[in-house]
Design a protein around this motif. Structure first.
Motif, PDB file in Angstrom:
ATOM      1  N   ASP A 293       0.834  -1.215   0.000  1.00 56.67           N
ATOM      2  CA  ASP A 293       0.000   0.000   0.000  1.00 56.67           C
ATOM      3  C   ASP A 293       0.863   1.257   0.000  1.00 56.67           C
ATOM      4  O   ASP A 293       0.550   2.243  -0.678  1.00 56.67           O
ATOM      5  N   ALA A 294       1.934   1.216   0.784  1.00 53.94           N
ATOM      6  CA  ALA A 294       2.765   2.413   0.984  1.00 53.94           C
ATOM      7  C   ALA A 294       3.951   2.473   0.030  1.00 53.94           C
ATOM      8  O   ALA A 294       4.806   3.357   0.161  1.00 53.94           O
TER       9      ALA A 294
ATOM     10  N   SER B  65       4.926   5.873  -1.661  1.00 58.55           N
ATOM     11  CA  SER B  65       5.499   6.813  -0.697  1.00 58.55           C
ATOM     12  C   SER B  65       6.910   6.387  -0.302  1.00 58.55           C
ATOM     13  O   SER B  65       7.829   7.214  -0.239  1.00 58.55           O
TER      14      SER B  65
ATOM     15  N   TYR C 296       2.652   7.732   3.790  1.00 63.80           N
ATOM     16  CA  TYR C 296       1.493   7.204   3.070  1.00 63.80           C
ATOM     17  C   TYR C 296       0.196   7.543   3.802  1.00 63.80           C
ATOM     18  O   TYR C 296      -0.768   8.030   3.195  1.00 63.80           O
TER      19      TYR C 296
ATOM     20  N   GLU D  29      -0.016  10.846   1.447  1.00 63.28           N
ATOM     21  CA  GLU D  29      -0.457  10.275   0.174  1.00 63.28           C
ATOM     22  C   GLU D  29      -1.938   9.913   0.170  1.00 63.28           C
ATOM     23  O   GLU D  29      -2.691  10.302  -0.734  1.00 63.28           O
ATOM     24  N   LYS D  30      -2.378   9.156   1.165  1.00 66.08           N
ATOM     25  CA  LYS D  30      -3.755   8.683   1.179  1.00 66.08           C
ATOM     26  C   LYS D  30      -4.765   9.828   1.265  1.00 66.08           C
ATOM     27  O   LYS D  30      -5.708   9.883   0.456  1.00 66.08           O
TER      28      LYS D  30
END
Length: 377
Positions: free
Chosen positions: A301-302, A305, A354, A358-359
């Motif tokens: 997911d990260a 980043s 993240y 980012e999210k």
């Protein structure tokens, strides 16, 4: 940028099984980790800024140092696969070139711009407080904010944010793919392959001192085609489903051999690229009963980043601290331990980035875009 650097799970969850999404998510996390390890090792060896650590046990070997760079090749194969795989949902009526490119740009650019801005602020601080004008503050270098390639002060084709060189190729591929999809939504692959080949020859026959030559003549662009071909085979069920371990082990061995023999970059796509494609095939077809630890999913997911911020963590934070450590003490610190700390720190900072940057940023852009433009169906 996977599920590549510029894809998220939501974009393909309706077209792929859950286990495939999870395995690719893990793969991109591992690919990002490999790149971080590669740069951490370089930081304490060839880029150590004359800092003297205790003699490394094994990381000064170029084979060990270069293996992690294959994470980039995995990213490119992943991108080629996903772009081709999701193309089935488009038809001539539903495909909008503008919307398609806007969505790719929204996914890639905001975070890249944020991290590049941080670097520029560091350079401006040096200018204002120490009267040190950086080469990267020139106008044509600032064009790298928008993925326009240029040479850095050392004559290498790198943007202000060094790892962004891969994103320049990602953007090139997105543009080529989008135009090819506009020409033929049913079978864009020949158009993609032909376009990349033409661009390669344009670069190859350009003057060797130009950015055009350095950028377009890099054979790494053909790794996108590997991914697209795997996507075609996967959709037609031509991929063998019971050779996961064999494919992954073979891919790893090819990458190790390519690093051992220091294969020239001109043949990277045919060595490391093939190895990355085999690893990808193995991960793609993993048995659905195989369960990954949650940490691996978080790493995936990260991954974007982590990929973008790790160089900042290594050179702007770790190096600042290390330069303050007395040389006598530094000489007793093992280089591998420093590289391990840099790797772990980069991952933790990337995950934090993240969740905090980012999210939320991506969610905001998605909401804004969905209100202003019709979403791609």
């Amino acid at each position: 940028m996977f599920i590549d650097i510029a894809f998220g799970k939501d974009e393909i969850k309706n077209t792929m099984k859950k286990e495939n999404i999870q395995s690719l998510q893990v793969l991109r996390g591992l690919a990002a980790l490999a790149v971080v390890i590669h740069h951490s090792i370089r930081a304490v060896t060839i880029n150590n800024g004359d800092m003297v650590f205790s003699s490394p046990w094994f990381i000064d070997n170029h084979t060990v140092m270069d293996i992690g760079a294959a994470g980039v090749d995995i990213f490119f194969v992943l991108s080629g696969f996903l772009m081709f795989y999701i193309s089935d949902k488009y038809s001539k009526e539903s495909f909008s070139l503008t919307n398609f490119l806007a969505q790719r740009f929204i996914r890639v650019w905001p975070l890249y711009a944020v991290v590049t801005t941080v670097i520029c602020l560091v350079l401006l601080r040096k200018l204002f407080f120490f009267d040190q004008f950086s080469f990267d503050l020139q106008l044509y270098r600032l064009a790298s904010f928008f993925f326009i390639p240029s040479f850095n002060e050392s004559g290498h084709l790198q943007p202000i944010l060094g790892v962004g060189w891969t994103l320049n190729y990602e953007i090139l591929f997105y543009v080529v793919f989008a135009i090819s999809l506009k020409v033929s939504t049913k079978n864009p692959l020949p158009w993609v392959g032909g376009s990349l080949l033409i661009l390669f020859f344009i670069g190859y026959f350009s003057s060797k001192e130009t950015v055009v030559h350095a950028f377009l003549s890099n054979t790494i662009i053909f790794e996108f085609i590997f991914g697209a071909l795997i996507g075609l085979m996967f959709k037609k069920r031509y991929l063998p489903m019971n050779t996961n371990a064999t494919a992954i082990i073979s891919g790893v061995l090819i990458i190790i051999l390519a690093s051992m023999f220091n294969v020239d970059d001109d043949f990277r796509f045919a060595t490391t690229g093939v190895g990355a494609a085999l690893i990808f095939c193995g991960m793609l077809t993993l048995n659905q009963d195989f369960k990954f630890p949650k940490l691996f999913i978080t790493l995936g997911d990260a991954s974007y980043s982590i990929y973008l911020v790790h160089m900042l963590f290594i050179y702007q934070l770790c190096f600042r601290v290390l330069y303050k450590v007395p040389e006598t003490l530094l000489a007793n610190i093992n280089a591998e331990m420093i590289a391990l700390f840099m790797t772990i720190g980069s991952v933790l900072v990337g995950i934090l980035f993240y969740y905090l940057v980012e999210k939320p940023m991506l969610n905001w852009f998605k909401k804004y875009y969905s209100r202003s433009k019709p979403a791609i169906s």
